[in-house]
Design a protein around this motif. Structure first.
Motif, short mmCIF file in Angstrom:
data_model
loop_
_atom_site.label_atom_id
_atom_site.label_comp_id
_atom_site.label_asym_id
_atom_site.label_seq_id
_atom_site.Cartn_x
_atom_site.Cartn_y
_atom_site.Cartn_z
N MET A 1 7.57 3.78 8.57
CA MET A 1 8.91 4.30 8.72
C MET A 1 9.72 4.18 7.44
SD MET A 1 9.66 2.80 12.53
CE MET A 1 11.36 3.32 12.53
N MET A 2 9.43 3.17 6.64
CA MET A 2 10.15 3.00 5.38
C MET A 2 9.61 3.90 4.28
SD MET A 2 12.70 1.45 4.05
CE MET A 2 13.14 -0.06 4.93
N SER A 3 8.42 4.43 4.47
CA SER A 3 7.79 5.26 3.43
C SER A 3 8.64 6.46 3.00
CB SER A 3 6.41 5.73 3.91
OG SER A 3 5.79 6.52 2.93
N PRO A 4 9.24 7.24 3.92
CA PRO A 4 10.08 8.36 3.47
C PRO A 4 11.29 7.92 2.66
CG PRO A 4 9.49 8.61 5.77
CD PRO A 4 9.10 7.23 5.39
N VAL A 5 11.86 6.75 3.01
CA VAL A 5 13.00 6.23 2.27
C VAL A 5 12.58 5.90 0.84
CG1 VAL A 5 14.81 4.47 2.22
CG2 VAL A 5 13.90 5.26 4.42
N ALA A 6 11.43 5.22 0.72
CA ALA A 6 10.92 4.90 -0.61
C ALA A 6 10.58 6.16 -1.39
CB ALA A 6 9.67 4.01 -0.48
N ALA A 7 10.01 7.16 -0.69
CA ALA A 7 9.65 8.42 -1.35
C ALA A 7 10.89 9.14 -1.88
CB ALA A 7 8.89 9.31 -0.39
N SER A 8 12.00 9.05 -1.16
CA SER A 8 13.24 9.68 -1.60
C SER A 8 13.75 9.04 -2.88
CB SER A 8 14.31 9.58 -0.51
OG SER A 8 13.92 10.28 0.63
N ILE A 9 13.67 7.72 -2.93
CA ILE A 9 14.09 7.01 -4.14
C ILE A 9 13.19 7.35 -5.31
CG2 ILE A 9 14.42 4.72 -5.18
CD1 ILE A 9 15.09 3.70 -2.37
N GLU A 10 11.88 7.40 -5.05
CA GLU A 10 10.93 7.76 -6.11
C GLU A 10 11.18 9.16 -6.63
OE1 GLU A 10 7.27 7.28 -4.09
OE2 GLU A 10 7.51 5.11 -3.83
N THR B 1 2.48 3.08 -9.98
CA THR B 1 2.18 2.30 -8.78
C THR B 1 3.02 1.05 -8.71
OG1 THR B 1 -0.10 3.12 -8.76
CG2 THR B 1 0.37 1.13 -7.48
N HIS B 2 3.23 0.39 -9.86
CA HIS B 2 4.02 -0.84 -9.89
C HIS B 2 5.47 -0.58 -9.49
CE1 HIS B 2 0.59 -1.90 -12.55
NE2 HIS B 2 0.73 -3.09 -11.98
N VAL B 3 6.02 0.52 -9.97
CA VAL B 3 7.41 0.87 -9.62
C VAL B 3 7.51 1.16 -8.14
CG1 VAL B 3 9.24 2.57 -9.94
CG2 VAL B 3 7.99 1.70 -11.92
N ARG B 4 6.55 1.89 -7.60
CA ARG B 4 6.57 2.24 -6.18
C ARG B 4 6.47 0.99 -5.31
NH1 ARG B 4 2.11 6.79 -5.40
NH2 ARG B 4 3.14 7.01 -3.37
N ILE B 5 5.66 0.03 -5.71
CA ILE B 5 5.54 -1.22 -4.97
C ILE B 5 6.84 -2.02 -5.05
CG2 ILE B 5 4.38 -3.47 -4.92
CD1 ILE B 5 1.81 -2.03 -5.67
N LEU B 6 7.44 -2.07 -6.24
CA LEU B 6 8.70 -2.78 -6.40
C LEU B 6 9.80 -2.18 -5.54
CD1 LEU B 6 8.79 -3.49 -10.26
CD2 LEU B 6 8.56 -5.17 -8.41
N ILE B 7 9.83 -0.86 -5.44
CA ILE B 7 10.83 -0.20 -4.61
C ILE B 7 10.65 -0.61 -3.15
CG2 ILE B 7 11.51 2.05 -3.64
CD1 ILE B 7 10.96 3.25 -6.42
N PHE C 1 0.85 -1.19 0.00
CA PHE C 1 0.00 0.00 0.00
C PHE C 1 0.88 1.24 0.00
CE2 PHE C 1 -2.60 -3.30 1.93
CZ PHE C 1 -3.79 -3.16 1.25
N THR C 2 0.74 2.06 -1.02
CA THR C 2 1.53 3.29 -1.09
C THR C 2 0.88 4.43 -0.30
OG1 THR C 2 0.42 3.88 -3.18
CG2 THR C 2 2.51 2.69 -3.32
N ASP C 3 -0.40 4.30 0.02
CA ASP C 3 -1.08 5.26 0.89
C ASP C 3 -1.09 4.68 2.29
OD1 ASP C 3 -2.61 7.08 2.20
OD2 ASP C 3 -4.44 6.79 0.99
N LEU C 4 -0.28 5.27 3.17
CA LEU C 4 -0.10 4.71 4.50
C LEU C 4 -0.85 5.47 5.58
CD1 LEU C 4 3.72 4.00 4.27
CD2 LEU C 4 1.84 2.39 3.92
#
Length: 407
Positions: free
Chosen positions: A295-304, A315-321, A154-157
């Protein structure tokens, strides 16, 4: 960064117009976290007099929180932690601080996996995945990752942010359970042989104490969310007072119960066959499951944010990350499953930078035209010297301990 304001662990998602009481709750929730599980071990490592250093660290953390407020008051743009860094040192400052905070979050999630695996292994010591020839604790790392995986899809946390807001209640339940084991579980509080000071373990104690005050990146959001911002200093004072009191009470009670034999985390000492001990352990088990994805969401957001627009919005890329991040943290936890050492490294490097050094440096830079040399500047310089010493000594001893443990 994909988001302008970095959400750090243990934040309750404060909204505009927060009252004094709600702001205090947000402040307590920002600082009162998994450090509760390691402060008894820190006290056992450093001895009774190390509590004076804990109070000093708490006082420094309170003061650097005030410095962040002053930085925010200096400019209408400086309303988030990253914006404060950019206001002081430009784009490079923002990028540097973003890397530091996201590295801290990444390693804390590794610690959550280790915490979950160790407590599950305590409850079910005979469990193992024979197909992969793993021991019990490492087997539970894989199981924990499987339990966390659905939340990473879920990308919406927003829902998870409400669940993770139970942090204060969880900590109070854990403290109450520890006290109950000592008072009514036959353990008692009469352990003898505690040292006043243990110089050999003092650096570890300091690093673990510093971990307890890792909430500074969320201070700007608490300040900007308040209805009456002129009460912020009182909010910070109340938050730190309750946080410090809870940490010290937990450390003292657990140390009187188990002395030098106290484990990190403390839940590994508690008897799982007693109600109070089981409550503490199962409450601790909920923390990684409910907080890992948030807690991992900001890390993933930085990569995105670093990806081309067409990939960042996929959405698929965000889930894969997020899945890739989960896999890498499992690998790190599998190779280095040493919870207290990892927490000490986080404290001596990332929390020292994020909670002590960066607020001081940003304030010195932003206020350079209004500031004269005096007591305040001297105090800030002394904080920087103490922080640098704690970082160097703590990192060195933690890395030595890490390699000695892995041999």
């Amino acid at each position: 960064m994909a988001t302008d304001e970095l959400k750090t662990p243990l934040t309750t998602g404060a909204v505009a117009g927060s009252s004094f009481i709600k702001a205090c709750f947000n402040g307590i929730n920002a600082f009162l976290g998994i450090g509760l599980l390691t402060v008894p071990y820190a006290l056992a490592s450093g001895g009774w007099l190390s509590l004076l250093l804990f109070l000093l660290i708490g006082l420094i953390s309170f003061y650097t929180g005030i410095l962040l407020k002053r930085c925010m008051d200096s400019s209408p743009y400086a309303k988030t932690y990253l914006n404060i860094a950019e206001q002081a040192y430009g784009k490079n400052g923002r990028i540097t601080v973003s890397i530091i905070i996201n590295s801290e979050l990444y390693l804390v999630t590794v610690g959550l996996l280790i915490l979950e695996a160790d407590n599950l292994h305590k409850l079910f010591p005979n469990f193992s995945i024979h197909l992969l020839a793993m021991d019990g604790s490492r087997s539970f790392l894989i199981l924990t990752a499987m339990l966390i995986l659905p939340s990473m899809l879920f990308t919406d946390l927003s829902l998870l942010s409400y669940v993770s807001a139970t942090g204060v209640a969880s900590c109070l339940v854990i403290f109450g359970s520890i006290f109950s084991v000592g008072a009514f579980g036959g353990v008692g509080f009469g352990y003898r042989g505690q040292e006043l000071v243990n110089l050999g373990g003092l650096s570890t104690a300091i690093s673990l104490y510093i971990v307890c005050f890792a909430g500074h990146p969320v201070i700007p959001s608490i300040y900007t969310s308040m209805k009456s911002q002129f009460h912020f200093t009182k909010v910070l004072l109340v938050s730190f007072f309750i946080t410090i009191l809870t940490y010290m009470a937990t450390a003292i009670v657990a140390y009187l119960m188990y002395g030098a034999t106290v484990e990190s985390p403390i839940t590994l000492n508690l008897p799982s066959n007693q109600v109070a001990g089981a409550i503490a352990i199962y409450t601790t088990l909920l923390i990684p499951i409910t907080r890992y994805a948030l807690m991992m969401s900001p890390v993933a957001a930085s990569i995105e944010g670093a990806l081309p627009q067409e990939y960042a919005n996929s959405t698929h890329v965000r889930i894969l990350i997020r899945i890739a991040l989960l896999i890498t943290t499992v690998v790190v936890a599998y190779v280095f499953p040493y919870y207290e050492t990892l927490m000490a490294i986080i404290g001596s490097i990332f929390v020292v930078l994020g909670s002590f050094i960066i607020p001081c440096l940003c304030y010195l830079k932003i206020s350079r035209f209004r500031r004269r040399w005096g007591y305040e500047t001297t105090a800030i310089i002394l904080i920087l010297i103490f922080s640098a010493a704690a970082a160097i000594i703590g990192t060195y001893s933690s890395i030595l301990e890490l390699f000695s443990s892995s041999e």
